[in-house]
Design a protein around this motif. Sequence first.
Motif, PDB file in Angstrom:
ATOM      1  N   ALA B 174       9.324  58.842 -29.903  1.00  0.00           N
ATOM      2  CA  ALA B 174       8.159  58.510 -30.608  1.00  0.00           C
ATOM      3  C   ALA B 174       7.617  57.166 -30.454  1.00  0.00           C
ATOM      4  CB  ALA B 174       8.535  58.616 -32.442  1.00  0.00           C
ATOM      5  N   ARG B 177       3.891  56.827 -29.784  1.00  0.00           N
ATOM      6  CA  ARG B 177       3.118  57.127 -30.890  1.00  0.00           C
ATOM      7  C   ARG B 177       3.033  56.425 -32.288  1.00  0.00           C
ATOM      8  NH1 ARG B 177       1.348  62.418 -29.766  1.00  0.00           N
ATOM      9  NH2 ARG B 177       2.663  63.396 -28.221  1.00  0.00           N
ATOM     10  N   LEU B 178       3.930  55.526 -32.263  1.00  0.00           N
ATOM     11  CA  LEU B 178       4.121  54.593 -33.318  1.00  0.00           C
ATOM     12  C   LEU B 178       3.523  53.400 -33.063  1.00  0.00           C
ATOM     13  CD1 LEU B 178       7.747  55.288 -34.581  1.00  0.00           C
ATOM     14  CD2 LEU B 178       5.653  56.090 -35.655  1.00  0.00           C
ATOM     15  N   LEU B 285      -0.752  53.286 -39.706  1.00  0.00           N
ATOM     16  CA  LEU B 285      -0.146  54.358 -39.118  1.00  0.00           C
ATOM     17  C   LEU B 285      -0.638  55.879 -39.612  1.00  0.00           C
ATOM     18  CD1 LEU B 285       3.419  53.395 -38.695  1.00  0.00           C
ATOM     19  CD2 LEU B 285       1.948  53.188 -36.877  1.00  0.00           C
ATOM     20  N   ARG B 289       2.705  59.380 -39.486  1.00  0.00           N
ATOM     21  CA  ARG B 289       3.545  58.525 -38.603  1.00  0.00           C
ATOM     22  C   ARG B 289       4.514  57.662 -39.638  1.00  0.00           C
ATOM     23  NH1 ARG B 289      -0.292  56.635 -33.737  1.00  0.00           N
ATOM     24  NH2 ARG B 289      -1.661  56.330 -35.495  1.00  0.00           N
ATOM     25  N   TYR B 292       7.544  59.351 -40.379  1.00  0.00           N
ATOM     26  CA  TYR B 292       8.271  59.353 -39.302  1.00  0.00           C
ATOM     27  C   TYR B 292       9.039  57.910 -39.097  1.00  0.00           C
ATOM     28  CZ  TYR B 292       9.680  61.244 -34.507  1.00  0.00           C
ATOM     29  OH  TYR B 292      10.173  61.821 -33.675  1.00  0.00           O
TER      30      TYR B 292
END
Lengths: 177, 326
Positions: B174, B177-178, B285, B289, B292
């Motif tokens: 991740a 993506r974070l 985010l 996200r 997550y």
Amino acid sequence: MPQPSSIPDASGQPATPLFRRGAWGRLALALLPLVAVSGLLLASLYRPSADDAWWSVAAIRGGDWSVVRDLHRWGGELLLIAVWLHLFRVFMVGAYRRRSGWAVSVAGTLFVILSMVTGWLLRFDHGSALVVDSLALGLPFLYALHVLVLPLALVSVFAVWRRHRASGGVTGEKGES
Amino acid sequence: MSAAAHLVVLAVLFSALRGRLLWTRLGGLALGLATLAGGVASWSDTEVRSRLADPDLWPAVLFVVVAGLLAWWTMRREQERTRPIHEQEEPESLARLVPLSPLIVGGMSVFLVAALVPAPVGLPPDSAVAPDSALSHARSVPWFLLGLAELSRHLGPLVAWLLIPLAMILALAATPRLDTSQPETEGPFRGRRDEAPFFLWAWLGLGLSPLVVALFGPVPNEAAPGPALAEWFWLDLLARREPDLWLLRELPGVCLGVAVAVVLPWILPRSTFTRGVFGRHLRRLGSRRYIYLCLLLTAFMLVPVGLAMRAIGFGPWLRLAGGWWL
């Protein structure tokens, strides 16, 4: 022409050999053939059964092929260290923004770790035998994983890395791979 | 002692991460001297000395040293970049001290080590000789799993062998993506002051510190006071034997984990103390996200929370809480 140690990396500061971009990744790639070839040579001497596994390893150690096993073992250890440090450095410099390159690095690291775990289990010594028994996984299954499935997975990762690198998709930190 | 040692290592890492002192030359010198002193102190312990004499564990020592050096070096460089030019120190000259390519050094070292140190084969599987109790912990798993084995002693097998590795893999997957900073901003802190320290702490704290404690820490078996949650729930609270089916046995922990994973993301952006950081995360985010990230945070926080509960005595603490609720 500047000396290699004075070539600045993405931060604009001189990189040192230990931390130069791609250094650990290249070391890992150089170690892969060494580990693969030594593993192939050992495959004919190893017997993947609960009764024979440890004794065949002990026989290899006591015989003429001992140095091949040493190369396989210590090369694998250094390979694991190299892929971990490569992944760590890619993270630290922020080169993971190229997602394909990051995915290749993560997948490669996981496959190397799994290869090391299965290699340790195949040794079938006092400690690993307990784990193999508790996991209820037969040595032939682990052997197939170690010598066939995981190497194929690593080769696939390498092929993806080559393809992305050729198309310029892997490089995140201006050459980071 | 071992759980307390873990907590000390984690606390130092966490508090030092965003400071500047450790990343200066003086800080590096102090860190090096402290490491040397710790090494000398560890070496005086016979069990640690025997542990480190085992060639099986030498790669672990190499990894700890190089990873620590790499982390310090990168952090130092990033801290230098964020300072005004006139305050920056002179460029380092380590390159001149280590002039050889790591490829040559690494390749040659494998052949050298292979020539000098025979790879161990361990004891036979049917050996009646029990491993030395001081070494059994170190020798029961390969070095790269020592950290998880150490955590397993304090957190239980479910958390240590399943949840923590899963969280690490998810965190790795991740990471791109974070990180919502702009592509042209690079470096651990630049443009990602919230995410990067969290991940770096998770990497160093959870990946490296258990390995350090397992290698250099005291003999561990005395270090896990108090029962695990499942033991407390079935044996103490319900006064019945633990179920054989592991999922049923671990059900209290699973339910607690799910409850925390659901409640925590909701509370963090609303509570007084955490509203600032987590509210900003939620805005930046987006909810998907953000949840997550919170799940990863929850999984990573299991380590210090679990260690702290072990260190203070889990059973009495939970009995007190149970008394209030029941």
